[in-house]
Design an enzyme around this catalytic site. Sequence first.
Site, short mmCIF file in Angstrom:
data_model
loop_
_atom_site.label_atom_id
_atom_site.label_comp_id
_atom_site.label_asym_id
_atom_site.label_seq_id
_atom_site.Cartn_x
_atom_site.Cartn_y
_atom_site.Cartn_z
N HIS A 1 -38.65 87.69 41.65
CA HIS A 1 -39.43 86.49 42.33
C HIS A 1 -40.31 87.05 42.02
O HIS A 1 -41.89 87.84 42.33
CB HIS A 1 -39.44 85.42 43.15
N GLU B 1 -40.38 81.07 44.66
CA GLU B 1 -39.13 81.29 45.39
C GLU B 1 -38.95 81.44 47.11
O GLU B 1 -38.58 80.50 47.93
CB GLU B 1 -38.99 83.16 45.46
N ASP C 1 -35.69 92.54 45.70
CA ASP C 1 -36.43 91.58 46.76
C ASP C 1 -36.88 91.80 48.11
O ASP C 1 -36.09 90.91 49.33
CB ASP C 1 -36.16 89.43 46.45
#
Length: 461
Positions: free
Chosen positions: A272, A318, A346
């Site tokens: 993200h 996100e 992530d």
Amino acid sequence: MGMTSLLLSTAASATPYSQATLTHAERLHQHALTSDSALQTVESLTTEVGPRLAGSEGDARAVAWAQAKLQQMGFDRVYLEPVEIPHWERGYADARVTLPFPQPLVITALGNSVATPEGGIEASIIRFPTLADLQAAAPEQVSGKLVFIDHKMERDKEGRGYGPVVKARGVGAVEAAKKGAVGLLLRSVSTSSHRFAHTGVMRYIDGVARIPAVAISPPDADQLTRMLARDSDIRVKLDLEAMDHGTTTSYNVIGEITGDRKAEEIVLIGAHLDTWDEGTGALDDGAGVGIVTAAAGHILALEQRPQRTLRVVLYAAEEIGLLGARAYRDAHKGELDKHFIAAEADFGAGPIFRLDSRVNERALPAFDQMHALLAPLGVERGHNHSWGGPDVSVLPPLGVPVAGLSMDGTDYFDYHHTPDDTFDKIDPDAIRQSAAVYTLFAWLMANAEVDLRPIPLPEER
């Protein structure tokens, strides 16, 4: 056993990977381990853009940066997909103990919080060790007070201490308001003892008063607890200027390397692009951006085209609720059956220590063989009930296979959502290893001769 021996022994048995695929995997492996492109990408993003809160001017600059970066790298196709998002701004935030031990507190507004009334709020605090203790309290204990939830997070390599405490960040203000509280002070969702407050998103619900909500640094939470041991009536003044600017448009940034034989099938690797506004988002999730773009870049650099299309998705928004992920899911519903597999980086910069999956059981030998190639990089074989990462977690309920390339997050929540999430926290060796793992994963999945569907049905989360 060396990498070449592993390739030969793997190729000698029944395998979904051709000898040409495996031979090129060795070249990619060697190339990736001599490249600092992932680190350089994070350096560029955090230096030239910096904080990129969803909806902010920094977010818009990040989208332009990402689009230019992917075009410069030579992707066959680079495009933007719009995502409608709320635009919230933190503004000024201050808290201090007024009586009986006057002193300032280190705080930050939780994302989506309302402001205090002009002049702030001053009230006595009431401490609860956990969200459950607040939920069990009588309203007369809470009414008119600032609720202080003091739930400490346990350190864990996989971040398993996060789940038990983060719910209080999400719904603590609602639960406090139901009992008449005037505000929420939340011990930061953090494994650190440093005097930084950790932000993160919270939610309101219709029909319940919207009260201001802040996180306080772990040392300040401990300070309040010590004060309460001396005097049951500790008064705190809270002053926030948080602002709601309505809705705006951000974008998922997408780059594709078109497959040469099965171009309609997609291997998705994502991260993200947005961050919170306190640090520069190096670990969350600049590192992920660096890792997945580097993986695609390694494949581009060696000029052998994958069979399937490799799609890099840099998701919007996100941090405020997987909004880019949901927009992607909805925009691509017509082709989700063509998504071969998806994975997301992530959880910091790595290193990656385990390969997890959610694929058909008949496909597990393909992952075991992939693991044989990843093992020299320090990767172990994991389980078959992965969610693939936050943004791609919306895909398994629709039948899309995913993989989890699990990163060592032992110290991730020391820096998560704080001003201390900066480029110097990234270990060059760790991010290089993570990019190498993603490179091999993407290449092997883009060329595998195996059916990954139907996947095991996801459990309720």
